[in-house]
Design a protein around this motif. Structure first.
Motif, PDB file in Angstrom:
ATOM      1  N   LEU A 190     -19.335   7.602  44.906  1.00  0.00           N
ATOM      2  CA  LEU A 190     -18.438   7.424  44.411  1.00  0.00           C
ATOM      3  C   LEU A 190     -17.813   7.534  42.573  1.00  0.00           C
ATOM      4  O   LEU A 190     -17.243   7.384  42.055  1.00  0.00           O
ATOM      5  CB  LEU A 190     -20.018   5.854  43.801  1.00  0.00           C
ATOM      6  CG  LEU A 190     -20.140   4.486  44.664  1.00  0.00           C
ATOM      7  CD1 LEU A 190     -21.100   4.094  44.782  1.00  0.00           C
ATOM      8  CD2 LEU A 190     -19.474   4.180  44.666  1.00  0.00           C
TER       9      LEU A 190
ATOM     10  N   HIS B 243     -16.206  10.135  42.722  1.00  0.00           N
ATOM     11  CA  HIS B 243     -15.518  10.590  42.442  1.00  0.00           C
ATOM     12  C   HIS B 243     -13.524   9.279  42.084  1.00  0.00           C
ATOM     13  O   HIS B 243     -13.350   9.134  41.840  1.00  0.00           O
ATOM     14  CB  HIS B 243     -15.039  11.045  43.885  1.00  0.00           C
ATOM     15  CG  HIS B 243     -15.241  12.879  43.587  1.00  0.00           C
ATOM     16  ND1 HIS B 243     -16.619  13.211  44.152  1.00  0.00           N
ATOM     17  CD2 HIS B 243     -14.907  13.825  43.835  1.00  0.00           C
ATOM     18  CE1 HIS B 243     -17.105  14.043  43.734  1.00  0.00           C
ATOM     19  NE2 HIS B 243     -15.833  14.999  44.127  1.00  0.00           N
ATOM     20  N   ASP B 244     -14.584   8.155  42.280  1.00  0.00           N
ATOM     21  CA  ASP B 244     -13.424   7.065  42.945  1.00  0.00           C
ATOM     22  C   ASP B 244     -13.413   6.455  41.321  1.00  0.00           C
ATOM     23  O   ASP B 244     -12.617   6.048  40.360  1.00  0.00           O
ATOM     24  CB  ASP B 244     -14.179   6.023  43.404  1.00  0.00           C
ATOM     25  CG  ASP B 244     -13.575   4.400  44.092  1.00  0.00           C
ATOM     26  OD1 ASP B 244     -12.787   4.622  45.147  1.00  0.00           O
ATOM     27  OD2 ASP B 244     -13.573   3.961  43.421  1.00  0.00           O
TER      28      ASP B 244
ATOM     29  N   ARG C 284     -13.760   8.191  38.585  1.00  0.00           N
ATOM     30  CA  ARG C 284     -12.467   8.796  37.785  1.00  0.00           C
ATOM     31  C   ARG C 284     -11.125   8.416  38.237  1.00  0.00           C
ATOM     32  O   ARG C 284     -10.671   9.506  37.799  1.00  0.00           O
ATOM     33  CB  ARG C 284     -13.453  10.729  38.032  1.00  0.00           C
ATOM     34  CG  ARG C 284     -14.248  11.066  37.345  1.00  0.00           C
ATOM     35  CD  ARG C 284     -14.034  12.440  37.639  1.00  0.00           C
ATOM     36  NE  ARG C 284     -14.593  13.096  38.507  1.00  0.00           N
ATOM     37  CZ  ARG C 284     -15.462  13.200  39.574  1.00  0.00           C
ATOM     38  NH1 ARG C 284     -16.718  13.376  38.392  1.00  0.00           N
ATOM     39  NH2 ARG C 284     -16.123  14.069  40.720  1.00  0.00           N
ATOM     40  N   THR C 285     -10.774   7.957  38.738  1.00  0.00           N
ATOM     41  CA  THR C 285      -9.187   8.258  39.306  1.00  0.00           C
ATOM     42  C   THR C 285      -8.970   7.230  38.490  1.00  0.00           C
ATOM     43  O   THR C 285      -7.316   8.092  37.998  1.00  0.00           O
ATOM     44  CB  THR C 285      -9.480   6.527  40.589  1.00  0.00           C
ATOM     45  OG1 THR C 285      -9.671   7.473  41.769  1.00  0.00           O
ATOM     46  CG2 THR C 285      -7.756   7.161  41.624  1.00  0.00           C
ATOM     47  N   TYR C 286      -8.284   6.342  37.404  1.00  0.00           N
ATOM     48  CA  TYR C 286      -7.773   6.105  36.490  1.00  0.00           C
ATOM     49  C   TYR C 286      -8.603   6.178  35.382  1.00  0.00           C
ATOM     50  O   TYR C 286      -9.771   6.719  35.042  1.00  0.00           O
ATOM     51  CB  TYR C 286      -7.829   4.792  36.623  1.00  0.00           C
ATOM     52  CG  TYR C 286      -7.954   3.909  37.828  1.00  0.00           C
ATOM     53  CD1 TYR C 286      -6.311   4.129  38.544  1.00  0.00           C
ATOM     54  CD2 TYR C 286      -8.492   3.648  38.878  1.00  0.00           C
ATOM     55  CE1 TYR C 286      -5.780   3.543  39.453  1.00  0.00           C
ATOM     56  CE2 TYR C 286      -8.069   2.890  39.639  1.00  0.00           C
ATOM     57  CZ  TYR C 286      -6.617   3.267  40.753  1.00  0.00           C
ATOM     58  OH  TYR C 286      -6.106   2.680  41.772  1.00  0.00           O
ATOM     59  N   ASP C 287      -7.406   6.748  34.083  1.00  0.00           N
ATOM     60  CA  ASP C 287      -8.043   6.743  32.844  1.00  0.00           C
ATOM     61  C   ASP C 287      -8.848   5.473  31.851  1.00  0.00           C
ATOM     62  O   ASP C 287      -8.911   5.438  30.365  1.00  0.00           O
ATOM     63  CB  ASP C 287      -7.307   8.095  31.714  1.00  0.00           C
ATOM     64  CG  ASP C 287      -5.579   6.607  31.981  1.00  0.00           C
ATOM     65  OD1 ASP C 287      -5.763   5.303  32.393  1.00  0.00           O
ATOM     66  OD2 ASP C 287      -4.852   7.081  31.541  1.00  0.00           O
ATOM     67  N   THR C 288      -8.378   4.879  32.450  1.00  0.00           N
ATOM     68  CA  THR C 288      -8.926   3.261  31.774  1.00  0.00           C
ATOM     69  C   THR C 288     -11.218   3.522  31.545  1.00  0.00           C
ATOM     70  O   THR C 288     -11.191   3.455  32.320  1.00  0.00           O
ATOM     71  CB  THR C 288      -8.546   2.168  32.771  1.00  0.00           C
ATOM     72  OG1 THR C 288      -9.148   2.197  34.111  1.00  0.00           O
ATOM     73  CG2 THR C 288      -7.194   2.091  32.547  1.00  0.00           C
TER      74      THR C 288
ATOM     75  N   LEU D  87      -9.180  15.751  35.322  1.00  0.00           N
ATOM     76  CA  LEU D  87      -9.592  14.327  35.008  1.00  0.00           C
ATOM     77  C   LEU D  87     -11.062  14.065  34.433  1.00  0.00           C
ATOM     78  O   LEU D  87     -10.698  12.365  33.717  1.00  0.00           O
ATOM     79  CB  LEU D  87      -9.214  13.981  36.538  1.00  0.00           C
ATOM     80  CG  LEU D  87      -8.041  14.074  36.865  1.00  0.00           C
ATOM     81  CD1 LEU D  87      -8.565  12.619  38.399  1.00  0.00           C
ATOM     82  CD2 LEU D  87      -7.345  13.179  36.556  1.00  0.00           C
TER      83      LEU D  87
END
Lengths: 398, 398
Positions: B169, B171-172, B174-178, B397
């Motif tokens: 989770l 990792h999930d 970190r996907t977006y920078d929001t 990231l």
């Protein structure tokens, strides 16, 4: 002359999109005579617009080698939608500027349905600007909604996660002899491929009793009647429901519940379980459990499908080969030749064809009542999901 | 003279309780010179009362061999509480009747805390009746709340499931920078062992930012302040919360939410995520996700801990040996000799000692703020959970 390339992750994460990244990277490294540098854009399209690039060849090799087993998106992504050129060409001009400055000729975009449309528009813009480049779309998905392809990387692993989870939950459900209705919410905005994958568990006697998919209108009273029939017979009922099921007036059920609009880019899908729970408690007095498999479906690297990782890597590698051959504006597509033995070939499809609309589950996979999936679907799904764990099965608990 | 034996599963399911069943069965088969028949009671204690027994030696060997990898309870269980003898001795008389009719001398009860208390009462009753038998309690748990033992079978696998899920989770997330706040609800009625196990993920840089356990009062404003501090610094926050956290007035948070009473045997634990979601949305405008890992923690055979299965089998086997030696009214306990290398020895503990109360996480594992677990806990948990999958880690990231 040597050119540079860029690899961009786009849309939402999957368990194997980094395997595709690995495929692209390894193929570019093998072609260093033609490709000078390989970049990635930090947080997807946003990085391309804002000129935030990552120089991939400078990254630690050991970490690159771990990519095929690493879930989610190593280079980040965004839900940003590029402003159409005819409204405001700022975004596209910035993209062109980045590409020119970094001398990028090969563009590998790894995304789903929404990305296919963005990809097509970007291609149209760059062609119009006479910017010489080769854009290849590499498909990725969780719910398998991409057109012109047998299945997209990401889906087999998500399907495996669903099938294994259902298979294990079925055991939990049998523990007590008391009445119990269990619903399991799975991903799938407009398609039931993932919900349908739960029938894989039925081979070991651990499948669901009912399956509801977005392709079929979800009617509360029909649903309650279906559950009643099963429950009266078995004293239990295990239901799989796709998060994207729609009400008789054509709205997503979750829109009805949360008042969320389905056309916002930042849309939170799902979350229908509390609603389903309320509907069921109005009609049943037994114990009710409404489970949401949630994000694990798209990030559970520990339930990855072997064939999925292999295909994800292969598509990444082939994207590089095809771009070097001069292909442009195409998506790599997996075409199935046979189910058993599982054989496929990879073809190229024009992006325009892919970008048209979402793929949906063929309705011939549905039973007559439209609340279950026929065993024909096993021919399609089994080779993708692979063997499920085998569990002891006795007949005394029913 | 040859006697008969019975193996009873009790309480809630775990991923490895059937491994213990396998241990008992294989040891009884090896001792066929002393044990004539081995029974199980269908749906646990209920089957013992209602004389619904399963003749285990007649079952398909192939299915028996699959037990160590099969989750949940192959012989069923119940949440039924035996009526105390001084109120109404009907239940106990029926139990005695079953034992006498089936000539059962060796009684193996596989359960947790509640079962320890039932076990003690049953022993007292049978002793008073001068019924010659040997009762051995074999521990099982998900949240590790059994006294007088380093850890109970079931916990290491649940802990592994939590650690792997958090790791993926992360990792999930970190996907977006929001901006994003994610909470993950894990099992643990009165103990934080399982929530604490999430720090295993921190070794790969994928751990949570905050951990809340039932041993520490859960105060909304403290919680919000903790999250704010992390969020302001990182733009993200990953929180692990045990389902059993208690409000400042000593009630379970889920009691407060659902008006459910904590002393009912059919208690549904958990379900605090929607409440946490509401608390957070009052104070933050960013995206908020509240995930419940739910039942998979106790039935995910696919994330079983290797050491857990081995220990579960061993305890089953030793229970038979000890009963044959004449031990009675004891629980098999795992005592740790060293962390690295991991070494244990198995001892016997009188059931009275186990039945006293629930075990809790020692508070010295908490940080000063009482919202995180110190790395000392890794010495305890690592040998149980085993190696986690290794993922690629880059620094771009954040």
């Amino acid at each position: 002359m040597k050119n540079n390339a860029i690899y961009i992750q786009s849309g939402g994460p999957t368990s194997v999109i980094n395997a595709t990244a690995y495929g692209v990277i390894s193929a570019c490294k093998k072609n260093k005579d033609k490709i000078n540098r390989l970049y990635s854009a930090k947080y997807g399209i946003k990085g391309l617009i804002n000129k935030e690039l990552i120089d991939i060849f400078t990254l630690d090799e050991k970490q690159i080698d771990l990519l095929p087993q690493t879930p989610s998106m190593a280079f980040g992504s965004c839900r940003y939608q590029i402003t159409p050129e005819d409204i405001d060409d700022t975004d596209y001009k910035k993209i062109l500027d980045t590409l020119e400055e970094y001398k990028i000729r090969y563009i590998f975009i790894n995304g789903g349905n929404g990305t296919a449309r963005a990809c097509k528009e970007m291609k149209d813009f760059l062609d119009k600007q006479h910017y010489e480049c080769n854009i290849i779309l590499i498909p990725k998905t969780v719910d398998n909604d991409i057109l012109c392809i047998d299945h997209s990387p990401g889906f087999p692993s998500a399907a495996r996660h669903v099938a294994i989870s259902i298979s294990e939950l079925a055991h939990d459900i049998r523990t007590y002899d008391t009445g119990l209705i269990t619903t399991v919410e799975v991903m799938g905005r407009n398609t039931g491929f993932l919900a349908a994958a739960s029938i894989m568990a039925s081979k070991g006697g651990n499948g669901p009793d009912l399956i509801y998919i977005p392709e079929v209108v979800f009617d509360n009273s029909k649903f309650i009647n279906d559950v009643k029939k099963v429950y009266e017979k078995k004293g239990k009922c295990l239901v799989v429901i796709a998060e994207g099921v729609k009400t008789p007036d054509g709205k997503y059920l979750f829109e009805d519940i949360h008042g969320r609009k389905s056309d916002t880019p930042e849309l939170n899908m799902g979350g229908i379980s509390p609603y389903i729970y309320n509907v069921l408690t109005e009609h049943f007095t037994c114990k009710i459990r409404c489970i949401d498999l949630g994000l694990m479906q798209r990030c559970a690297a520990h339930t990855i499908s072997k064939i999925d990782v292999e295909e994800a890597i292969t598509l990444g590698q082939l994207a590089v080969c095809e771009a070097l051959k001069g292909e442009h504006g195409k998506m790599l597509s997996i075409c199935r030749i046979s189910d058993r033995p599982y054989k496929t070939e990879i073809k190229l499809v024009p992006i325009e064809m892919v970008a048209q609309k979402d793929a949906t589950l063929p309705l011939y996979y549905l039973n007559e009542e439209k609340n279950y999936i026929t065993s024909d679907y096993l021919d399609y799904i089994e080779p993708l999901v692979g063997e499920l764990p085998v569990f002891a099965k006795f007949d005394f608990l029913g």
